[in-house]
Design an enzyme around this catalytic site. Structure first.
Site, PDB file in Angstrom:
ATOM      1  N   ASP A  60       0.829  -1.201   0.000  1.00 29.00           N
ATOM      2  CA  ASP A  60       0.000   0.000   0.000  1.00 29.00           C
ATOM      3  C   ASP A  60       0.866   1.255   0.000  1.00 29.00           C
ATOM      4  O   ASP A  60       1.903   1.310   0.667  1.00 29.00           O
ATOM      5  CB  ASP A  60      -0.896  -0.005   1.243  1.00 29.00           C
ATOM      6  CG  ASP A  60      -1.780   1.208   1.340  1.00 29.00           C
ATOM      7  OD1 ASP A  60      -2.699   1.328   0.515  1.00 29.00           O
ATOM      8  OD2 ASP A  60      -1.527   2.057   2.223  1.00 29.00           O
ATOM      9  N   GLU A 115      13.084 -15.713  -1.167  1.00 27.40           N
ATOM     10  CA  GLU A 115      13.263 -16.892  -0.306  1.00 27.40           C
ATOM     11  C   GLU A 115      12.043 -17.808  -0.360  1.00 27.40           C
ATOM     12  O   GLU A 115      12.157 -19.017  -0.165  1.00 27.40           O
ATOM     13  CB  GLU A 115      13.488 -16.457   1.147  1.00 27.40           C
ATOM     14  CG  GLU A 115      14.773 -15.708   1.407  1.00 27.40           C
ATOM     15  CD  GLU A 115      14.849 -15.231   2.855  1.00 27.40           C
ATOM     16  OE1 GLU A 115      14.172 -15.859   3.724  1.00 27.40           O
ATOM     17  OE2 GLU A 115      15.549 -14.243   3.130  1.00 27.40           O
TER      18      GLU A 115
END
Length: 530
Positions: A203, A245
């Site tokens: 956001d 990851e």
């Protein structure tokens, strides 16, 4: 090039939890309601769901004032239920994207409460932007920055200092120059990726970094102190390392008008994609839409990022209403009560726009209720909850009109949003809401719901939709025509006169019926196999 990641060409459905479905009958949408409607979304044919913030929050700004990033707000459910929802969606072939709000937290967040208690000069206050005021007695704000929601950006606390909030006073801005702020958000990313989230929507992604001096803006258009600062790229490079990851995706909400600077956020080691506000705000005009499409593809190509397409979201006037107005653009500053619209015209254009956006190369975002053709609701002033309305002095109607709870059934106290005997919904539904209900459209082949289902199914199974190729075809003025791949063509007629279709072997889908002589009527789109 053929897309080799799901997010390159995904259809992503936005769920605003408060307004999607109510599972416990309290008038507010919740995760129980969403879980019950997952089969609906699977049948619709979406690849992922993006959830607006579902975290613990006082809901001063619809959940974008987060008090705890690791807890679900009790109004919506529990963390265990969120984990079940992610797993159940995955079993249906639907990924989940969560919403992270890094620019600010709630004034009820433990960090901010500790900062207020600790006082001036404390380490706790260094996590935010506390400053002494100007003037003889510190009675004036530290600078002149304007708010994103109208009004001021500084609030004074009892000990005399002021704190910065680019949005409401209930949303204090974090100090992203502080290492603890960066570490906390990297930990939050890991928290949600470890619970199965496939991606994160960021956001207000261009607002995090601030001018260390907090210097005055030179004028109304000067946002250099808090928008699109160079320091941000180090933040998103570190986020990308975390996302990689887990094979997660980062999606930025970036209101950055400069195309070259916008593209920097999409370099291979930063965000994966970003929302396309240029297309979202574009009027229903053939030349302007084509220019927006060309700009979008051109800006993404140098960094190898896929484009995104969106017509509406939880902040924006619904497509059916906007496209029925004399001015079909979207601009926050232009929102006003009583703006006239032609619902029939808006619906016809929204149907054509659906096929246009779904045919373009890249991923597409679908806001809940758009597949039902919902119009914007002019919420009575007494029921408006959006702070944009209050902070504008009552001039701006706010964003609640696109957040009214969805209608699922044609009848009942809440049109199937909650229990038949439930209390009123958190925002009132209009009396004709049942005519738009999913139940009312479910078996109607001419309905907006059927159009979206057909389009999403074809988009998933027809060769030509994957990849990033787009070739414009010769077409009359006012008509957009382009080829994708494998003989797929999209034609959209925005001209006053019916248009002849290019040579083709098959009409795959049209937004409205063709004329008797096979021509494409005004404000109608067609997918063809050539």
């Amino acid at each position: 090039m053929v897309a080799d990641h799901w997010w390159h060409s995904a259809a992503i459905y936005q769920v605003y939890v408060r307004s999607f479905a109510d599972g416990d009958g309290d008038g507010t949408g919740d995760l129980t309601g969403v879980r019950a409607r997952l089969p609906y979304l699977a049948r619709l044919g979406v690849d992922a769901i993006w959830f607006t913030p579902w975290y613990r929050s006082p809901l001063a700004d619809g959940g974008y004032d987060v008090a705890d990033y690791r807890a679900i707000d009790p109004a919506f459910g529990t963390l265990a239920e969120a984990e079940k929802l992610i797993a159940e969606a995955r079993d249906l072939g639907i990924r989940v994207i969560v919403d992270i709000v890094p620019n600010h937290v709630s004034d009820q967040h433990p960090w901010f409460r500790a900062a207020l208690a600790a006082g001036p000069g404390s380490p706790e206050r260094e996590l935010f932007h506390f400053r002494p005021g100007r003037g003889a007695h510190g009675e004036l704000p530290p600078n002149n920055w304007p708010s994103q929601f109208a009004g001021g950006t500084w609030t004074r606390v009892p000990d005399g200092e002021w704190y910065l909030h680019l949005f409401t006073p209930e949303q204090p801005d974090l100090n992203w120059a502080h290492p603890a702020v960066r570490q906390e958000h990297e930990d939050v990313l890991r928290f949600w990726f470890e619970r199965g989230a496939a991606g994160v929507r960021v956001d207000s992604a261009a607002l995090l970094a601030k001018d260390p001096a907090l210097a005055d803006a030179s004028g109304a258009d000067d946002t250099s102190g808090y928008v699109d600062r160079d320091e941000l790229h180090a933040v998103y490079r570190s986020w990308r390392a975390v996302a990689d990851e887990y094979d997660g995706v980062l999606i930025g909400e970036l209101w950055v008008p400069d195309p070259e600077r916008f593209a920097r956020y999409l370099r291979p080691d930063e965000l994966h994609t970003a929302f396309n506000f240029d297309f979202l705000t574009c009027p229903w005009d053939a030349s302007e839409l084509r220019a927006s499409i060309d700009r979008t593809l051109a800006h993404h190509a140098p960094v190898g990022a896929p484009a995104t397409w969106v017509l509406c979201n939880h902040d924006v006037t619904r497509t059916v209403t906007r496209y029925g107005r004399a001015d079909t653009r979207f601009d926050f500053a232009a929102k006003r009560f009583g703006t006239p619209t032609d619902p029939g015209l808006g619906l016809r254009r929204a149907r054509a726009a659906a096929l246009l956006s779904l045919a373009l190369p890249g991923s597409v975002y679908l806001y809940q209720g758009e597949e039902l053709g919902l119009p914007e609701v002019e919420v009575d002033r007494a029921h408006i909850q959006d702070p944009m309305h209050a902070r504008s002095g009552g001039v701006d109607p706010g964003r609640d009109g696109c957040r009214v709870p969805l209608p699922w059934t044609a009848h009942g106290a809440t049109y199937g949003f909650g229990d038949p005997d439930a209390r009123e919904t958190w925002l009132p539904q209009p009396p004709d809401w049942g005519t738009y209900a999913a139940e009312s459209q479910n078996d109607d082949p001419r309905s907006m719901l059927s159009l979206y289902r057909s389009a999403l199914h074809l988009r998933a199974c027809q060769p030509g939709f994957p990849g990033r190729e787009l070739t414009w075809l010769s077409a009359p003025r006012g008509v957009l025509a382009f080829a994708r791949g494998q003989g797929l063509v999209c034609v959209v007629n925005l001209d006053a006169e019916p248009a002849r279709l290019p040579p083709h072997h098959q009409v795959l889908l049209t937004s409205d019926p063709l004329d008797g002589d096979g021509r494409l009527p005004r404000d109608t789109a067609a997918w063809l196999r050539t």
